[in-house]
Design a protein around this motif. Sequence first.
Motif, short mmCIF file in Angstrom:
data_model
loop_
_atom_site.label_atom_id
_atom_site.label_comp_id
_atom_site.label_asym_id
_atom_site.label_seq_id
_atom_site.Cartn_x
_atom_site.Cartn_y
_atom_site.Cartn_z
N ALA A 292 43.38 33.37 49.78
CA ALA A 292 42.24 34.24 49.43
C ALA A 292 42.06 34.36 47.92
O ALA A 292 40.92 34.35 47.41
N ASP A 293 43.17 34.50 47.17
CA ASP A 293 43.05 34.64 45.72
C ASP A 293 42.41 33.41 45.09
O ASP A 293 41.57 33.52 44.19
N ALA A 294 42.82 32.23 45.54
CA ALA A 294 42.28 31.00 44.98
C ALA A 294 40.79 30.86 45.27
O ALA A 294 40.01 30.42 44.43
N GLN A 295 40.37 31.25 46.46
CA GLN A 295 38.94 31.17 46.78
C GLN A 295 38.14 32.07 45.84
O GLN A 295 37.05 31.71 45.40
N ALA A 296 38.71 33.25 45.48
CA ALA A 296 38.01 34.14 44.56
C ALA A 296 37.96 33.55 43.16
O ALA A 296 36.92 33.61 42.48
N VAL A 297 39.06 32.94 42.70
CA VAL A 297 39.09 32.33 41.37
C VAL A 297 38.11 31.17 41.29
O VAL A 297 37.42 30.98 40.29
N TRP A 298 38.03 30.39 42.36
CA TRP A 298 37.12 29.23 42.36
C TRP A 298 35.66 29.67 42.25
O TRP A 298 34.84 28.95 41.72
N ARG A 299 35.37 30.85 42.76
CA ARG A 299 33.99 31.35 42.67
C ARG A 299 33.72 32.03 41.33
O ARG A 299 32.57 32.32 41.01
N GLY A 300 34.79 32.29 40.55
CA GLY A 300 34.64 33.03 39.31
C GLY A 300 34.34 32.15 38.12
O GLY A 300 34.03 30.96 38.24
N THR A 301 34.42 32.76 36.92
CA THR A 301 34.17 32.06 35.67
C THR A 301 35.34 32.35 34.72
O THR A 301 35.70 33.50 34.53
N PRO A 302 35.95 31.30 34.12
CA PRO A 302 35.62 29.89 34.32
C PRO A 302 36.30 29.33 35.58
O PRO A 302 37.37 29.77 35.96
N ASN A 303 35.65 28.36 36.18
CA ASN A 303 36.25 27.65 37.31
C ASN A 303 37.39 26.79 36.78
O ASN A 303 37.25 26.11 35.76
#
Length: 457
Positions: A292-303
Amino acid sequence: MQVHFHGAAGMVTGSMHLVEAAGKQVMLDCGMIQGTVEAEALNQAEFPCDPSTLDALVLSHAHIDHVGRVPLLVARGFRGPIWAQEATAELLPIMLLDSASLQESEAERHNRKRKPHEPEMVPLYTREDVQTALELVKPLPYHARTEILPGIEIYFRDAGHILGSSIVEVFGDGRKLVFSGDLGPKGTPILRDPESVEQADLVLMESTYGDRNHRDRAETIRELGGILDEAWREKGNVLIPAFAVGRTQELLYWFARHWDEWQMSRWQIFLDSPMAGKVVKVYDHHHDLFDADAQAVWRGTPNPFRLPNLHVTESPDESMAINRIEGGAIIIAGNGMASGGRILHHLKHNLGRRQAHVVFVGYQAQGTLGRRLVDGAKWVRIHGRDYRVNAQRHTVGGLSAHTDQRGLLAWYGAFQPSPPVVLVHGEDTAREALAGEIHERHGIEAELAQPGMTLQV
């Protein structure tokens, strides 16, 4: 059911185990041996059985020490199906074509310089051999029990080691074999934790870090940030040997997570790998395997894969241009044990510089250049020439893709009751320590696999 041990039995690389059940022969992994020149020469040896008599091959994950001899197996006569988890199947062409390209280049370089009386070097396999092997690959998802041959079924669980890594369950002759593959640590970013298994008649368990526990991950990340800050103050480069799949993605993840805190925008970050862009696409295809954490980071900035100062270099000319930079660059390049690949060229240009920092983030097998550097060598030989080592060296063990002794014991402890266990994929000191802990906690005498050993399940 019988199991024959032929690779990663007393060493960490060259994973290969043969299972006989229901009148069929199934090979688990077909990995490349990595380490000394003498050890790597064993890759040319005959296989423990006639490849044409094998009925199927099952792969635990896409690292070269688990899949690196697959094209050779096919070139020597294997024509059965090759079963792999879906993400592993997508990574295979990237890993194997790169491996073939490196071998072809090494052979060409050797033959160009060889003396008339010396034999010509032939690559272990070619890119054409890889293409032939890939036609046999059959992808499977996690959690889909599948009959791969009459009387033999397999089931993949997430091993949490790299994308697509699998714990392999094999069913045949009324028995159940569980092969751990390589197990990742709990709490690894991007990947989910390795799954537990509750029942088995025999367990083949990796033991890479069977004699030690990793540092706390939070401490490790603070250490990494401190190394980067020190290198910036000293105006040096940071070299990180890393395999294209696994630690590379985690490093980029941490750079994104600590973008402001570590002032990452001041660096030039080079991902020096012709495979890198292709691997990114595989990760993009498999967000469903992220935690779940990685999915949130991937949607964030910067990718993590699209950092504004990230340069993915593919061509040799782009790679060579990096070596004109004497400071302010973070260079991530393969391979992770510094036993080949582009990292060697960067080491040649940076090892003599006192302001340079070399950061090891994964296991360094005996006989590899990475192991010699970790062990404090003052001089090393690269491409036939000796280089003085003045650069500062750091081992950041908490970023390992393998779980530690504590994690291995917890994974084995989930079985009820405790089944017989054979320790593979580990050096003897690690296996002996882990075997002692297993006996003390569970009363089970763990076997240490030896080449050519056979067990009845």
